[in-house]
Design a protein around this motif. Sequence first.
Motif, mmCIF file in Angstrom:
data_model
loop_
_atom_site.group_PDB
_atom_site.id
_atom_site.type_symbol
_atom_site.label_atom_id
_atom_site.label_comp_id
_atom_site.label_asym_id
_atom_site.label_seq_id
_atom_site.Cartn_x
_atom_site.Cartn_y
_atom_site.Cartn_z
ATOM 1 N N PRO A 225 31.917 -30.629 -52.632
ATOM 2 C CA PRO A 225 33.204 -30.161 -53.159
ATOM 3 C C PRO A 225 33.193 -28.655 -53.435
ATOM 4 C CG PRO A 225 31.951 -31.209 -54.908
ATOM 5 C CD PRO A 225 31.102 -31.285 -53.669
ATOM 6 N N ILE B 99 35.881 -27.951 -61.111
ATOM 7 C CA ILE B 99 35.737 -26.795 -60.208
ATOM 8 C C ILE B 99 36.890 -26.617 -59.232
ATOM 9 C CG2 ILE B 99 33.206 -26.805 -60.366
ATOM 10 C CD1 ILE B 99 33.110 -27.991 -57.550
ATOM 11 N N ILE C 90 34.231 -22.574 -52.935
ATOM 12 C CA ILE C 90 33.578 -21.706 -53.924
ATOM 13 C C ILE C 90 32.364 -21.022 -53.309
ATOM 14 C CG2 ILE C 90 32.284 -21.781 -56.098
ATOM 15 C CD1 ILE C 90 33.945 -24.290 -56.731
ATOM 16 N N ALA C 91 31.634 -21.802 -52.477
ATOM 17 C CA ALA C 91 30.434 -21.248 -51.848
ATOM 18 C C ALA C 91 30.810 -20.065 -50.956
ATOM 19 C CB ALA C 91 29.732 -22.326 -51.029
ATOM 20 N N THR D 176 21.368 -23.245 -53.113
ATOM 21 C CA THR D 176 22.120 -23.355 -51.858
ATOM 22 C C THR D 176 22.635 -21.971 -51.456
ATOM 23 O OG1 THR D 176 24.012 -23.965 -53.213
ATOM 24 C CG2 THR D 176 22.894 -25.757 -52.054
ATOM 25 N N ALA E 21 26.686 -28.797 -42.499
ATOM 26 C CA ALA E 21 26.020 -28.033 -43.561
ATOM 27 C C ALA E 21 26.555 -28.405 -44.942
ATOM 28 C CB ALA E 21 26.197 -26.541 -43.318
ATOM 29 N N SER F 246 30.816 -35.484 -49.320
ATOM 30 C CA SER F 246 30.733 -34.100 -48.839
ATOM 31 C C SER F 246 30.810 -33.140 -50.022
ATOM 32 C CB SER F 246 31.851 -33.818 -47.846
ATOM 33 O OG SER F 246 33.080 -33.927 -48.510
ATOM 34 N N ILE G 27 33.467 -33.605 -61.910
ATOM 35 C CA ILE G 27 33.118 -32.313 -61.291
ATOM 36 C C ILE G 27 34.318 -31.733 -60.545
ATOM 37 C CG2 ILE G 27 31.714 -31.296 -59.431
ATOM 38 C CD1 ILE G 27 29.343 -32.864 -60.566
ATOM 39 N N ILE H 79 20.355 -32.368 -40.767
ATOM 40 C CA ILE H 79 21.442 -31.380 -40.664
ATOM 41 C C ILE H 79 20.947 -30.167 -39.867
ATOM 42 C CG2 ILE H 79 22.998 -29.901 -42.014
ATOM 43 C CD1 ILE H 79 22.874 -31.982 -44.254
HETATM 44 C C1 HEM Z 1 25.898 -22.545 -49.231
HETATM 45 C C2 HEM Z 1 26.322 -23.274 -50.223
HETATM 46 C C3 HEM Z 1 26.342 -24.769 -50.251
HETATM 47 C C4 HEM Z 1 25.936 -25.675 -49.310
HETATM 48 C C5 HEM Z 1 25.347 -25.399 -47.937
HETATM 49 C C6 HEM Z 1 26.166 -26.991 -49.863
HETATM 50 C C7 HEM Z 1 25.875 -28.171 -49.204
HETATM 51 C C8 HEM Z 1 25.971 -29.416 -49.781
HETATM 52 C C9 HEM Z 1 25.484 -30.636 -49.183
HETATM 53 C C10 HEM Z 1 24.795 -30.753 -47.828
HETATM 54 C C11 HEM Z 1 25.741 -31.640 -50.051
HETATM 55 C C12 HEM Z 1 25.340 -33.108 -49.913
HETATM 56 C C13 HEM Z 1 23.987 -33.205 -50.557
HETATM 57 C C14 HEM Z 1 23.582 -34.546 -50.994
HETATM 58 O O1 HEM Z 1 24.401 -35.438 -51.151
HETATM 59 O O2 HEM Z 1 22.378 -34.711 -51.219
HETATM 60 C C15 HEM Z 1 26.381 -31.059 -51.205
HETATM 61 C C16 HEM Z 1 26.790 -31.790 -52.282
HETATM 62 C C17 HEM Z 1 27.375 -31.227 -53.381
HETATM 63 N N1 HEM Z 1 27.696 -29.909 -53.574
HETATM 64 FE FE1 HEM Z 1 27.351 -28.401 -52.293
HETATM 65 N N2 HEM Z 1 26.699 -26.851 -51.109
HETATM 66 C C18 HEM Z 1 26.836 -25.524 -51.392
HETATM 67 C C19 HEM Z 1 27.326 -24.971 -52.541
HETATM 68 C C20 HEM Z 1 27.886 -25.673 -53.570
HETATM 69 C C21 HEM Z 1 28.516 -25.091 -54.729
HETATM 70 C C22 HEM Z 1 28.673 -23.596 -54.979
HETATM 71 C C23 HEM Z 1 28.909 -26.121 -55.529
HETATM 72 C C24 HEM Z 1 29.611 -26.132 -56.847
HETATM 73 C C25 HEM Z 1 29.719 -25.236 -57.694
HETATM 74 C C26 HEM Z 1 28.530 -27.352 -54.870
HETATM 75 C C27 HEM Z 1 28.738 -28.610 -55.375
HETATM 76 C C28 HEM Z 1 28.269 -29.780 -54.805
HETATM 77 C C29 HEM Z 1 28.319 -31.081 -55.455
HETATM 78 C C30 HEM Z 1 28.867 -31.389 -56.840
HETATM 79 C C31 HEM Z 1 27.771 -31.997 -54.550
HETATM 80 C C32 HEM Z 1 27.571 -33.497 -54.733
HETATM 81 C C33 HEM Z 1 28.652 -34.247 -53.973
HETATM 82 C C34 HEM Z 1 28.500 -35.738 -54.026
HETATM 83 O O3 HEM Z 1 27.388 -36.268 -54.197
HETATM 84 O O4 HEM Z 1 29.518 -36.418 -53.891
HETATM 85 N N3 HEM Z 1 27.923 -27.038 -53.687
HETATM 86 N N4 HEM Z 1 26.519 -29.717 -51.013
#
Ligand code: HEM
Length: 536
Positions: free
Chosen positions: A480, A134, A484-485, A320, A471, A478, A130, A416
Amino acid sequence: MPLLLLLITSFLSLLLLYTIITIRKKSSSSSLPNWPLLGMLPSLLWNLSNLHDFATRILKAHGGTFAFRGPSFTNLDFIVTSDPANVHHIVTKNFSNYPKGPELKAIMEPFGEVIFNTDGDSWKTKKDIILSLIKTAGFERLLMTTLRHKLADSLIPVLDHAARNHDDVVLDMQDVMKRFTFDLTCLLLLGIDPECLSTSFPRVPCAEAFDVIEEAIVYRHCVPPWVWKLQRWLHVGWEGKTVKAEECLNAFLEERIRVKMVEKQAKESSLNDDGDDNYDLLMKLIVETERLMGAACYSSKGEKFVRETVVSLMVAGRDTIAVALSWFFWLVTTNPGVEEKILEELDRVVITQTGEEQGIFSSIEELNKMVYLHGAISETLRLYPSVPNEPKQSMEADVLPSGHAVGKNTRILVSIYSMGRMEEVWGKDWMEFKPERWISERTEGNNIINDDDVDKKKKCTIHVPSYKFAAFLAGPRSCPGRKIAFMQLKNIASCVLRRYKIVVVDDHPVLPLPSIMMFMKYGLKVRVLSRKPENK
Ligand code: HEM
């Protein structure tokens, strides 16, 4: 006999009344009764409609960490924490002891083996792939271009239509944002637009299937595993619906992957590198997967891996963003002073843009100048984080920095939502929506970031350590997609605010849904007014 019946009924009624009063009293006094057999479950159920605030109240009263006792015949005990030291310990320092655990894997199984429910080597492989997809200049360029087209071709026409007919049209902004982000995510990941967002608000089966699966995951969090497992086996209730939804979503994705495979074979091409303007994420993912597994194994395991990686990114990037924008629009419209400052900043930054381009950014440099908007979005995510809780499960016994003992296989919930509301971290005015708390004019020091800002005298965004502002979580797991967000959130927010005044319908109840995502329970019902003089 009737007298005996009357006595028994009266006794039971009194017992019920006593129970209700006790729960009410204890709930408001922020301590939970631990009932024989039932544990603390009655209080939890009693406060279900307002679960996040209930948890926050309990956590505040107990120094940030609380051990919840479930009914004795279930396995529902867990520790919930919002203490930054504990969070730092769980997600970073002792990361290897706190995986997602086997229960979450089963609960999220309708989406397959996505990044969110995998641990160990499997998680690491997914994360590396991933990141390679990205965290590239090619993907960022694709995002900026796709966003511009999608804003111009679907969001603006829908909002223009609502603005022209503002006496008659009430929009659910949360639904609009969900439709927009579904289309955008499919365009970025698969290169096709399912066209969920248009003035006719069509029913799109693959988008609906996605929603059904998400709701099934929430459902599975709420009932004992044997209940949903039995329902799934019998194909009844939510589980019956979910099986059909899985078939629908998988068919949609497999079709796209197959088309891309044929395209790849026809072209005999390798992946586009970053220098290529036509960045193709799906093609790159297929090529990377073949490289990882060897072309011979691809057909058996590779297609599943590709599909699950696409689903991971759909889950990560769709709701999200949609929920963050819904809360942002609500907070901004209910804080007119903040709205005014964002509009002033937009006037300064996008002064050269006219006509159709208004409020749509064409470069990351321009977006980086929107420091106040950045603060308003960070503030939204502090108060209403898109992912309100992070579940973990301990592998071995441990002791948290707060002194709480953690047994082997104990469920842990990082709240959170509550972390963003702690007076110790955010001060006495933690409940205020104050973008200013994210802005500094200092030009040096460790707590300033503004990577791309050339003029260091300009206002900067304050960096808050991620174990305090969680967040996007912290540590190896954390998010990635943070950069982008912000690119999406700032672009969509400025495009909407620059062109339209969003007015929340009188008396519309705005409440969080107790769910894995920070959805608004009743959506966000609004009227849209144009800021263009001719449409007023
Ligand atoms: C407001 C927008 C976003 C927020 C608040 C957010 C927040 C988070 C949080 C709290 C996690 C941990 C969740 C968990 O492990 O259960 C997470 C994981 C992740 N997020 Fe985001 N996210 C956002 C947008 C995005 C976007 C736009 C992408 C990619 C295009 C993305 C890709 C990922 C990925 C791949 C993970 C998994 C990471 C891992 O397990 O190592 N997120 N995000």
